[in-house]
Structures are given as structure tokens and as C-alpha cells.
Design a protein around this motif. Sequence first.
Motif, PDB file in Angstrom:
ATOM      1  N   LYS A  81      14.854   6.283  -7.510  1.00 54.78           N
ATOM      2  CA  LYS A  81      15.181   5.222  -8.457  1.00 54.78           C
ATOM      3  C   LYS A  81      15.912   4.031  -7.829  1.00 54.78           C
ATOM      4  O   LYS A  81      16.704   4.176  -6.913  1.00 54.78           O
ATOM      5  N   GLY A  82      15.600   2.889  -8.378  1.00 56.32           N
ATOM      6  CA  GLY A  82      16.287   1.664  -7.995  1.00 56.32           C
ATOM      7  C   GLY A  82      15.806   1.016  -6.702  1.00 56.32           C
ATOM      8  O   GLY A  82      16.337  -0.012  -6.295  1.00 56.32           O
ATOM      9  N   SER A  83      14.809   1.579  -6.078  1.00 54.86           N
ATOM     10  CA  SER A  83      14.383   1.033  -4.783  1.00 54.86           C
ATOM     11  C   SER A  83      13.496  -0.201  -4.931  1.00 54.86           C
ATOM     12  O   SER A  83      12.750  -0.343  -5.904  1.00 54.86           O
ATOM     13  N   PHE A  84      13.585  -1.061  -3.924  1.00 54.32           N
ATOM     14  CA  PHE A  84      12.780  -2.279  -3.864  1.00 54.32           C
ATOM     15  C   PHE A  84      11.884  -2.195  -2.629  1.00 54.32           C
ATOM     16  O   PHE A  84      12.381  -2.011  -1.514  1.00 54.32           O
ATOM     17  N   ILE A  85      10.602  -2.331  -2.833  1.00 46.35           N
ATOM     18  CA  ILE A  85       9.660  -2.256  -1.713  1.00 46.35           C
ATOM     19  C   ILE A  85       9.081  -3.654  -1.511  1.00 46.35           C
ATOM     20  O   ILE A  85       8.352  -4.185  -2.351  1.00 46.35           O
ATOM     21  N   GLY A  86       9.413  -4.260  -0.375  1.00 42.22           N
ATOM     22  CA  GLY A  86       9.035  -5.656  -0.105  1.00 42.22           C
ATOM     23  C   GLY A  86       7.528  -5.848   0.026  1.00 42.22           C
ATOM     24  O   GLY A  86       6.785  -4.927   0.394  1.00 42.22           O
ATOM     25  N   ALA A  87       7.109  -7.049  -0.220  1.00 45.99           N
ATOM     26  CA  ALA A  87       5.688  -7.405  -0.257  1.00 45.99           C
ATOM     27  C   ALA A  87       4.950  -6.920   0.991  1.00 45.99           C
ATOM     28  O   ALA A  87       5.448  -7.004   2.103  1.00 45.99           O
ATOM     29  N   LYS A  88       3.751  -6.427   0.776  1.00 46.29           N
ATOM     30  CA  LYS A  88       2.820  -6.061   1.843  1.00 46.29           C
ATOM     31  C   LYS A  88       3.332  -4.912   2.719  1.00 46.29           C
ATOM     32  O   LYS A  88       2.863  -4.733   3.849  1.00 46.29           O
ATOM     33  N   SER A  89       4.308  -4.166   2.236  1.00 47.74           N
ATOM     34  CA  SER A  89       4.740  -2.982   2.990  1.00 47.74           C
ATOM     35  C   SER A  89       3.720  -1.867   2.826  1.00 47.74           C
ATOM     36  O   SER A  89       2.949  -1.835   1.858  1.00 47.74           O
ATOM     37  N   ILE A  90       3.722  -0.946   3.791  1.00 51.59           N
ATOM     38  CA  ILE A  90       2.808   0.192   3.777  1.00 51.59           C
ATOM     39  C   ILE A  90       3.654   1.457   3.877  1.00 51.59           C
ATOM     40  O   ILE A  90       4.332   1.675   4.878  1.00 51.59           O
ATOM     41  N   LEU A  91       3.632   2.263   2.842  1.00 48.16           N
ATOM     42  CA  LEU A  91       4.434   3.498   2.822  1.00 48.16           C
ATOM     43  C   LEU A  91       3.515   4.713   2.867  1.00 48.16           C
ATOM     44  O   LEU A  91       2.456   4.726   2.239  1.00 48.16           O
ATOM     45  N   ILE A 135       0.866  -1.175   0.000  1.00 50.18           N
ATOM     46  CA  ILE A 135       0.000   0.000   0.000  1.00 50.18           C
ATOM     47  C   ILE A 135       0.906   1.230   0.000  1.00 50.18           C
ATOM     48  O   ILE A 135       1.659   1.447   0.956  1.00 50.18           O
ATOM     49  N   ILE A 136       0.847   1.982  -1.074  1.00 47.63           N
ATOM     50  CA  ILE A 136       1.612   3.230  -1.149  1.00 47.63           C
ATOM     51  C   ILE A 136       0.564   4.336  -1.038  1.00 47.63           C
ATOM     52  O   ILE A 136      -0.194   4.583  -1.978  1.00 47.63           O
ATOM     53  N   ARG A 137       0.492   4.993   0.121  1.00 46.90           N
ATOM     54  CA  ARG A 137      -0.540   6.006   0.306  1.00 46.90           C
ATOM     55  C   ARG A 137      -0.149   7.304  -0.421  1.00 46.90           C
ATOM     56  O   ARG A 137       0.866   7.350  -1.112  1.00 46.90           O
ATOM     57  N   ASP A 138      -0.930   8.345  -0.229  1.00 50.55           N
ATOM     58  CA  ASP A 138      -0.715   9.591  -0.969  1.00 50.55           C
ATOM     59  C   ASP A 138       0.637  10.230  -0.642  1.00 50.55           C
ATOM     60  O   ASP A 138       1.150  10.104   0.465  1.00 50.55           O
ATOM     61  N   ASN A 139       1.151  10.965  -1.641  1.00 49.17           N
ATOM     62  CA  ASN A 139       2.310  11.849  -1.438  1.00 49.17           C
ATOM     63  C   ASN A 139       3.591  11.114  -1.053  1.00 49.17           C
ATOM     64  O   ASN A 139       4.422  11.643  -0.303  1.00 49.17           O
ATOM     65  N   VAL A 140       3.757   9.929  -1.576  1.00 44.94           N
ATOM     66  CA  VAL A 140       5.004   9.176  -1.362  1.00 44.94           C
ATOM     67  C   VAL A 140       5.880   9.340  -2.596  1.00 44.94           C
ATOM     68  O   VAL A 140       5.391   9.288  -3.729  1.00 44.94           O
ATOM     69  N   VAL A 198       6.286  -0.770   7.732  1.00 45.37           N
ATOM     70  CA  VAL A 198       5.358   0.355   7.752  1.00 45.37           C
ATOM     71  C   VAL A 198       6.177   1.630   7.963  1.00 45.37           C
ATOM     72  O   VAL A 198       6.898   1.739   8.958  1.00 45.37           O
ATOM     73  N   ILE A 199       6.074   2.550   7.013  1.00 46.52           N
ATOM     74  CA  ILE A 199       6.797   3.823   7.133  1.00 46.52           C
ATOM     75  C   ILE A 199       5.774   4.942   6.968  1.00 46.52           C
ATOM     76  O   ILE A 199       5.027   4.976   5.998  1.00 46.52           O
ATOM     77  N   TYR A 200       5.763   5.832   7.949  1.00 42.64           N
ATOM     78  CA  TYR A 200       4.766   6.897   7.990  1.00 42.64           C
ATOM     79  C   TYR A 200       5.085   8.042   7.022  1.00 42.64           C
ATOM     80  O   TYR A 200       6.208   8.180   6.542  1.00 42.64           O
TER      81      TYR A 200
END
Lengths: 269, 269, 269
Positions: free
Chosen positions: A46-56, A37-42, A87-89
Motif C-alpha cells: 500500500k501507498g507505493s508510487f511506481i514511476g512512469a515506464k518502470s518495469i517490475l 509494465i508490471i509482469r506476473d507475480n508482482v 527495472v526491478i526483476y
Amino acid sequence: MIHPSAKVGQNVTIKEGVIIGENVTIEDDVYIDYGCIIRDNVYIKKGSFIGAKSILGEYIVDFYKDRINKVNPLVIGENALIRTESVIYGNTVIGDNFQSGHKVTIRENIKIGNNVVVGTLSHIQPKCTIGNYVRMSNNCAIGDGSKINDYVWMFPNVVLANDPTPPSDKFLNVTIDSFAIISASSLILPGVHINEDALVGAGAIVTKDVAKETLVVGAPAKEVCSVRKIKNKFTGESVYPWRYTFKRGMPWKESDYDTWIQSVKFQEK
Amino acid sequence: MIHPSAKVGQNVTIKEGVIIGENVTIEDDVYIDYGCIIRDNVYIKKGSFIGAKSILGEYIVDFYKDRINKVNPLVIGENALIRTESVIYGNTVIGDNFQSGHKVTIRENIKIGNNVVVGTLSHIQPKCTIGNYVRMSNNCAIGDGSKINDYVWMFPNVVLANDPTPPSDKFLNVTIDSFAIISASSLILPGVHINEDALVGAGAIVTKDVAKETLVVGAPAKEVCSVRKIKNKFTGESVYPWRYTFKRGMPWKESDYDTWIQSVKFQEK
Amino acid sequence: MIHPSAKVGQNVTIKEGVIIGENVTIEDDVYIDYGCIIRDNVYIKKGSFIGAKSILGEYIVDFYKDRINKVNPLVIGENALIRTESVIYGNTVIGDNFQSGHKVTIRENIKIGNNVVVGTLSHIQPKCTIGNYVRMSNNCAIGDGSKINDYVWMFPNVVLANDPTPPSDKFLNVTIDSFAIISASSLILPGVHINEDALVGAGAIVTKDVAKETLVVGAPAKEVCSVRKIKNKFTGESVYPWRYTFKRGMPWKESDYDTWIQSVKFQEK
């Protein structure tokens, strides 16, 4: 479900079940694994990997009154490797080459430098400042407003506290200076300042400031000796300050600390 | 996927990817965020927010033999704020105004009062009783059958144990009386009774009962003094019993403890 | 989304939102709950239950350079009960009758025997070897390369460390021999060897080897007595070695340890 306002770069992978909110920027070569879940305003560089089921860009407390998401941007630097279910706020900025374990929680109003590692299940509370090349192992709990400078190491289950007379509304924050090492399962009490190159022994409860290059152990922690007296069990050689004996993952990995710091100083002139 | 038996009130938000089982009631103004699993027989009262990917009404052990879900209802009170990836079992009742951090685990046969806060990664094991206005910070592990009364505070990494001669089948439960404070990283051993207004210092290992209004510290924890002797580091004033000096989030927040308790007693007449 | 190469047995349940990668084998009577990710080369033996949102065959570090999943098989034995949101890496083998709590993390290059239990939020780091009938409670952190033999019990918040002079590249692993018991919140330092039937008290910091059948407590942990001197608080009878007084879930549960071990020896002849 990708909001049409999303700006998505070249060679981006977005796996099944990903939700992307409004005003999200995803630079080139980013990989977003299943169910994130990538919420608003994130903003993901480049090159980043976001692991499964993370919430940004997780909601901060201002969301819950009216259930309207305010503008609380999150920036993830280049080449991040964020493992699953982290989870990153919002209102947080993370530098380049960040790595996390699984299930980390990083709250709002945090600034994290470059080349930082945060281990599985670690939890960084609001308003912390974390320098460059900080390495935090699993299950660390970093209390609100802690200030951790460059090249600090923290091992499993370290707790940084912040309330001297709980419960209260006036916190005393922990400060850890560069190159200090906090060993496993130690607890740093509110307001403690740990100075450069200090070493806190495993399981210590640190109730007062620790001087530069000093080893403390015990509960409450007491000064034992200069860190320069500690020898490697295998080689018998001095270990600390560790920047002269350890280079894995460090900017001086191609040569040594002295050569590297001289070149840095030369470039700064 | 919402089972047709679900009763859903007015102004309910159910985001993408939510699973809702049989015989679920969702009252007005509830918000269920992305990817939650609401298993059978869950009752969510009005105004509650269920964070993304949470699992409510989780299977208790009777499910696994035949993979048939028995009737083990979960009740979530009004105006809950449950953060992401929390797991709450069936056969548990949670009061109003509950708040959780991320990734909490709350097992079966638990009764939680009103206005309780449970921090990120905390874990409450079966058969615990938790009063009103209990505040538990992150990473607390509450052993089976613990009894925590009203207005108790627990700070990060507190562990309540329950097996005096591990492994065994006969547990001794911890009891914590009202207004007691358990500081960070302390461990309370099986059968210990911590009395009203007591204060357990950070990192203590508490091996025997703690008297009312008493500060204990160390491992094993020893009595230091009355909590009334502890002063605020900023103001020099007495801090404890804390109900007279702290009001954030408390029912006496509009006046003070004495005024509030008098009005409560007046109303009870 | 199930990859067509998957081999799926009889009477298998696969709930909504499950992802199944290449070359996965799922034997008869397996149940895979909502939202699991089964990556490539995972083999799940018959009768196993995989809790909601778990991730099996998680990427090891070789994935991240080119984002191509290498062949790192994971084997889950028969009749596993893996609770929700657990992450288990590739290149690991888990025996039969495994049970986990929620949100466990089990890394790569690990070998786990039969009848092992790993509690909620516990975290096993790479290259560990774990015997049969090992019971690990919640929030345990098992450092790289630890060797845990059969019938070892570990209670909440136990940490096994591995770096004697952090940060370094040369680790000293912890070894725990059969029937030893590590009580809640204790910390075992790098290279420590805990011998058979030893008992580490709650909150101990163990800095040196613990002899067979010995109780150690404190920080640093010191020898107290033979475990044979410890009495049950309820009955006044001896408790340890526990194999003679406890049988729940053990292979001698139908008779007693002596009868069982004789029958095993007889069968081995």
C-alpha cells in the motif's frame, strides 16, 4: 491491459498505457504512472508510487529459453517511491519506504531492507543483501553477492567488484558493515571487508580490509587515521562516527542516536 | 502500429504498443516485447528477442536537419537477446547470439561480431569495431573508433578515451588485442594499444601501450609482471592466459582451448 | 492524450502515444516523438525535437505527498535536440540550441544557457547553473549546486562532488570557470574552484583549487605546468588555451576567436 487475475485495492491510480500481468496484487493507495509494465507475480504494497515506464517483475534468465515466464515473485514494500524507467526483476524482495532515482536496475535474488534509497542509474546485481537505511547515490554498481549492512552510505560512481581473477567462476564478495561510508568514485575490490564506521575516501581503490572507524584514501587505499580525527570544515567539530552528528531521514531524527538506541534496546527487552 | 511494408516471418510475437517503420524485416521466431520502436530499414534475424521499450534503427544525425529518415540500415543477427530500453542506431551491424543488458546505447557505423555481450548502461560510440566473443560488463564507455578484437573482456566502468588534446578534431583510437582483460573502473587513454593476453588492473589509468601477456596496474599504469605469474587465490594455480583456465560461454567449452583450436585449424585446412 | 488546455503552434508533429498535460505550450515546428510524457506547465520553444519516450516537466518532490502536481514550469529553448528517454524536471530553464544524448537526467532548479550539449546518461543534480556553450560528454554526474561557466568542456565519467564530510547537510559546491577542460573520469572534490583555461588531466582527483591556465594531473591532482606548454601530438603546435586552436560548433567558427571577440566587444559598445 490489465490481466483479469489482478487484485487491485482501494484508491489505486493506474495511468494510461500500463500493462499488468497475471497474479499481480496492488494494495490500497498505490499509484502506477504512465506506461509501466508490471509482469506476473508482482506484489505492490500500500501507498507505493511506481514511476512512469518502470518495469517490475522483469524476466530472469529462465524466461528466454522457452519464453514462458516462470514464477519469480517480486515484492515491493509499503510507501515505495520508485522513479521513472526503473527495472526491478522477479525473485527480489524490497522492504518498506524504499526510494529510487530514475533508471535504476535491481536484479533477481536480492533482499533489500526498509528505508533504503538507491540513486539514479544505480545498478544492483544478483544475490546482493542490503540492510535497512542504506543510502546509495547515483551511478553505483554493486557486484553480485555484495553484502551491505544497515546505515551504509555510498556516494556517486562507487563500484563493488567481485571477481579476483577475471574472468572466473568463483567470486569473492564485498562486505560493508554498518555505518560505513564509501565516498564518490571509489572502487572496492573483490572480497574486501569494510568494517563498521569506516570511511573510504573519494576515488580510493580499496584492495584489502578496512578496520573499524578507520579512514582510508588513495590507490591502493592506505590507512590515514581514525575517523574520529576528522573535523567539519565549517564548525571545526568532530564528524564521525556520523550517527552522532547527522540525523536527516534517520530513525533518531526526533532526538539523537543515543536516546534512540536506548529506547530501541528498552523495547527489545 | 506496423507499417504495411514490414516482412514478418513465422511464429513472431509482437506485443502491445510496438511501432514498426518502413522496410523492416522480422525473421521467424522473433519476439518483440511491449513498446519497442523499430524504425525504418531494420533487419532482425531469426530467434531474436527485443526487450521492452527498446529502440532499434535510431536516427543518426542526418535525420534532424529535415526530419526525414535516410536509409541507414541496422542488422541484428540471429538469436539476439537485447534487454529493455536499449537503443541501437542505424548503419550498424550486429552478429549472431548478441546479448545486451538493459539500457545500452550502440551508435552508428559500428560492426559487432558474433557472441558478444554488452552490459547494462554500456555505451558504444560511433565507428567502433568489436570482434567475436567480446564481453563487456555494465557501464562501459567505448570511445569513437575503438578497435576491440576477439575474446576481449571489459569489466564495469571501463572508459576508452580518444581525444589526446581535448577538445580537438583529431582522435587517436584505442586498440585492444585478443584475449586481453580490462578490469573494473580502468581508463585507457587515446591511442593506447593493449596487446594480446595483457591484463589491466582495476582502476588503472593506462597512458601507454601494454605489451603482450603483461599485467599493468596503477595511475599511470606500470608494468608489474607477466600475467603467467598470477595465481588463483583459491587453488594456487596459474590463471592466465585465461583461455586455458576458463571456458564458460566460450567455443571450447566442451573440451579445452588447445583441443578446440586444433580442430579449428584442422577444419581450416 | 493531449489535454485540451495545450497551445500547439503550426507545423507541429506529435507522434503516437504522447501524453500532454495541462497548460503546455508547444511552439511552431516542434516534433515530439513516440511515447513522450509532457507533464503540466512545460513550454517548448519553436523548432525543438523531443526524442522518443522522454519525460519533460517531471515531478519534483512536492508531488509525492499528495500526488497533486504543483506549478513547476519547465522551459525548453528554441531548436533543442533532446534524444530518447531523457528526463527533465520542472522548475528548470534551458536555453536555445540545447542538445542532449540519450537518457539524460536534468533535475529541478537548474539554469542552462544557450548552445549547451549534455551527453548520454549524464545527470545534472538540482540547483546547478550552467553557462553557454558548455559541452558535457556521456556519463557525467554534476553534484547539486555546481556552477559551470561558459565554454567549459567535460569528458566522459566526470564527477563533481559536493559533500565534504558525507553524510552532511552543508554542501560545498564546485565552480568551474570559462574555457576550463575536465578530462575523462576525473573527480572534482567539494568546494574546488577550477579557474579559467585550466586543464584537469584524465582520471585526476582534484582536491584543491586549480589556477588559471594550469594543467593538473594525478590523485590527488598536482600542478604540472602551464597549459601553454602542451603540444599537439600530430602537429607539434601549442593547443591551449583551446579557443585559439579549436572552432567546431563555437561562435567564432567562421573566423577565429580574436576576430569574433573583437566584433562582440564592438557590438557591446
